[in-house]
Design a protein around this motif. Structure first.
Motif, short mmCIF file in Angstrom:
data_model
loop_
_atom_site.label_atom_id
_atom_site.label_comp_id
_atom_site.label_asym_id
_atom_site.label_seq_id
_atom_site.Cartn_x
_atom_site.Cartn_y
_atom_site.Cartn_z
N CYS A 131 -51.69 41.74 33.48
CA CYS A 131 -51.27 40.79 34.53
C CYS A 131 -49.79 40.95 34.85
CB CYS A 131 -51.56 39.35 34.10
SG CYS A 131 -53.29 38.89 34.26
N LEU A 132 -48.98 41.17 33.83
CA LEU A 132 -47.55 41.40 34.07
C LEU A 132 -47.33 42.73 34.78
CD1 LEU A 132 -46.08 40.14 30.69
CD2 LEU A 132 -45.84 39.06 32.94
N ALA B 225 -43.24 50.26 40.29
CA ALA B 225 -44.27 50.28 39.23
C ALA B 225 -43.70 50.78 37.91
CB ALA B 225 -45.45 51.14 39.67
N LYS B 226 -42.90 51.82 37.95
CA LYS B 226 -42.35 52.37 36.70
C LYS B 226 -41.31 51.43 36.09
CE LYS B 226 -43.37 57.20 37.52
NZ LYS B 226 -42.86 58.55 37.65
N ASP B 227 -40.49 50.81 36.92
CA ASP B 227 -39.53 49.84 36.40
C ASP B 227 -40.25 48.65 35.79
OD1 ASP B 227 -37.47 51.46 37.23
OD2 ASP B 227 -36.83 50.18 38.89
N ARG B 228 -41.31 48.20 36.43
CA ARG B 228 -42.11 47.08 35.91
C ARG B 228 -42.73 47.46 34.57
NH1 ARG B 228 -46.63 46.11 39.59
NH2 ARG B 228 -44.96 46.33 41.09
N ALA B 229 -43.24 48.68 34.48
CA ALA B 229 -43.85 49.14 33.23
C ALA B 229 -42.81 49.15 32.11
CB ALA B 229 -44.46 50.52 33.40
N VAL B 230 -41.60 49.60 32.41
CA VAL B 230 -40.54 49.61 31.40
C VAL B 230 -40.23 48.19 30.94
CG1 VAL B 230 -38.07 50.03 31.05
CG2 VAL B 230 -39.48 51.80 32.05
N VAL B 231 -40.11 47.27 31.86
CA VAL B 231 -39.80 45.87 31.50
C VAL B 231 -40.91 45.29 30.64
CG1 VAL B 231 -39.55 43.53 32.43
CG2 VAL B 231 -38.30 45.42 33.47
N VAL B 232 -42.15 45.51 31.01
CA VAL B 232 -43.27 44.96 30.24
C VAL B 232 -43.31 45.57 28.85
CG1 VAL B 232 -45.79 44.82 30.09
CG2 VAL B 232 -44.63 44.31 32.26
N ARG C 45 -40.87 47.22 27.13
CA ARG C 45 -39.66 46.97 26.32
C ARG C 45 -39.50 45.50 25.95
NH1 ARG C 45 -36.68 48.64 23.57
NH2 ARG C 45 -34.64 48.41 24.47
N TYR C 46 -39.75 44.60 26.89
CA TYR C 46 -39.39 43.21 26.66
C TYR C 46 -40.59 42.28 26.44
CZ TYR C 46 -35.12 45.34 28.12
OH TYR C 46 -34.05 46.18 28.19
N TRP C 47 -41.76 42.63 26.94
CA TRP C 47 -42.95 41.83 26.65
C TRP C 47 -43.62 42.35 25.39
CZ3 TRP C 47 -45.60 37.53 27.44
CH2 TRP C 47 -46.96 37.50 27.14
N GLU C 48 -43.80 43.68 25.33
CA GLU C 48 -44.44 44.29 24.17
C GLU C 48 -43.45 44.52 23.02
OE1 GLU C 48 -47.63 45.10 23.57
OE2 GLU C 48 -48.12 44.11 25.45
N VAL D 123 -37.23 52.09 22.72
CA VAL D 123 -37.03 53.00 23.85
C VAL D 123 -37.94 54.21 23.69
CG1 VAL D 123 -35.36 54.55 24.94
CG2 VAL D 123 -34.68 52.23 24.31
N GLN D 124 -38.00 54.76 22.48
CA GLN D 124 -38.82 55.96 22.26
C GLN D 124 -40.30 55.67 22.43
OE1 GLN D 124 -37.58 59.14 21.95
NE2 GLN D 124 -39.73 59.57 22.38
N GLU D 125 -40.76 54.54 21.92
CA GLU D 125 -42.18 54.18 22.08
C GLU D 125 -42.52 53.99 23.56
OE1 GLU D 125 -43.10 51.69 17.99
OE2 GLU D 125 -42.08 50.67 19.64
N THR D 126 -41.62 53.39 24.30
CA THR D 126 -41.83 53.20 25.74
C THR D 126 -41.86 54.55 26.44
OG1 THR D 126 -40.76 51.04 25.64
CG2 THR D 126 -40.92 52.07 27.81
N ALA D 127 -40.94 55.43 26.08
CA ALA D 127 -40.90 56.77 26.68
C ALA D 127 -42.19 57.52 26.40
CB ALA D 127 -39.70 57.54 26.14
#
Length: 169
Positions: A26-27, A114-121, A123-126, A130-134
């Motif tokens: 949803c996020l 979309a990519k910026d939203r994915a990074v925010v979700v 990094r900050y929701w999940e 940084v490496q796991e997000t990458a």
């Protein structure tokens, strides 16, 4: 045990993770509950296909979250040019005291790429590194850091400089 031993524990895993995956979806989709449901269904289907391997992994929940993120990004890449976003959000169930806060946050997320939203979700929701997000997004750590800065700057512009108000809610 089912086909190829895949069902051992999968049902429990899916039942335990489906709600969290749905909230993340949803996020990612900025409140598009129908697309979020589709992404969760696609994610759980892919996890099931590889359950034998996934169940032996160190972090099956992280694997599922990565699959969800990649499914979302793939959807954004193939999105039809005839689809149009809407500023009207469907009613979302919840226990928030202030629904306008939720709508403001979803609206701000929707204005990110979309990519910026994915990074925010991620990094900050999940609360991923940084490496796991990458790794989840299949990009470099530098790209994640750059997108984080850009996305947070944009959110500050949209929500105002006092993000603490939103964090406390």
């Amino acid at each position: 045990m089912g086909q190829d031993g895949r069902e051992g524990g999968y049902g429990d895993f899916a039942a335990a993770r489906a709600g969290h995956l749905y909230r993340s979806a949803c996020l990612l989709t900025a409140g598009d509950t129908h697309l979020a449901e589709d992404l969760v269904q696609e994610t759980l289907g892919r996890v099931y296909v590889h359950w034998g391997r996934v169940s032996r992994a160190d972090n099956p929940a992280g694997y599922a979250q990565t699959v969800l993120t990649r499914a979302f990004l793939a959807h954004q890449r193939r999105r039809s040019s005839t689809e149009r976003s809407t500023a009207v959000f469907p009613d979302l169930p919840g226990t928030d005291d202030d629904p306008s806060l939720r709508l403001a946050l979803l609206d701000a997320l929707a204005r990110l790429s979309a990519k910026d939203r994915a990074v925010v979700v991620l990094r900050y929701w999940e609360d991923r590194s940084v490496q796991e997000t990458a790794d989840a997004m299949n990009v470099s750590s530098a790209a994640v850091r750059t997108r984080s800065v850009r996305a947070l700057t944009r959110l500050r512009e949209l929500l105002g400089e006092d993000l603490g108000e939103y964090a406390r809610a």
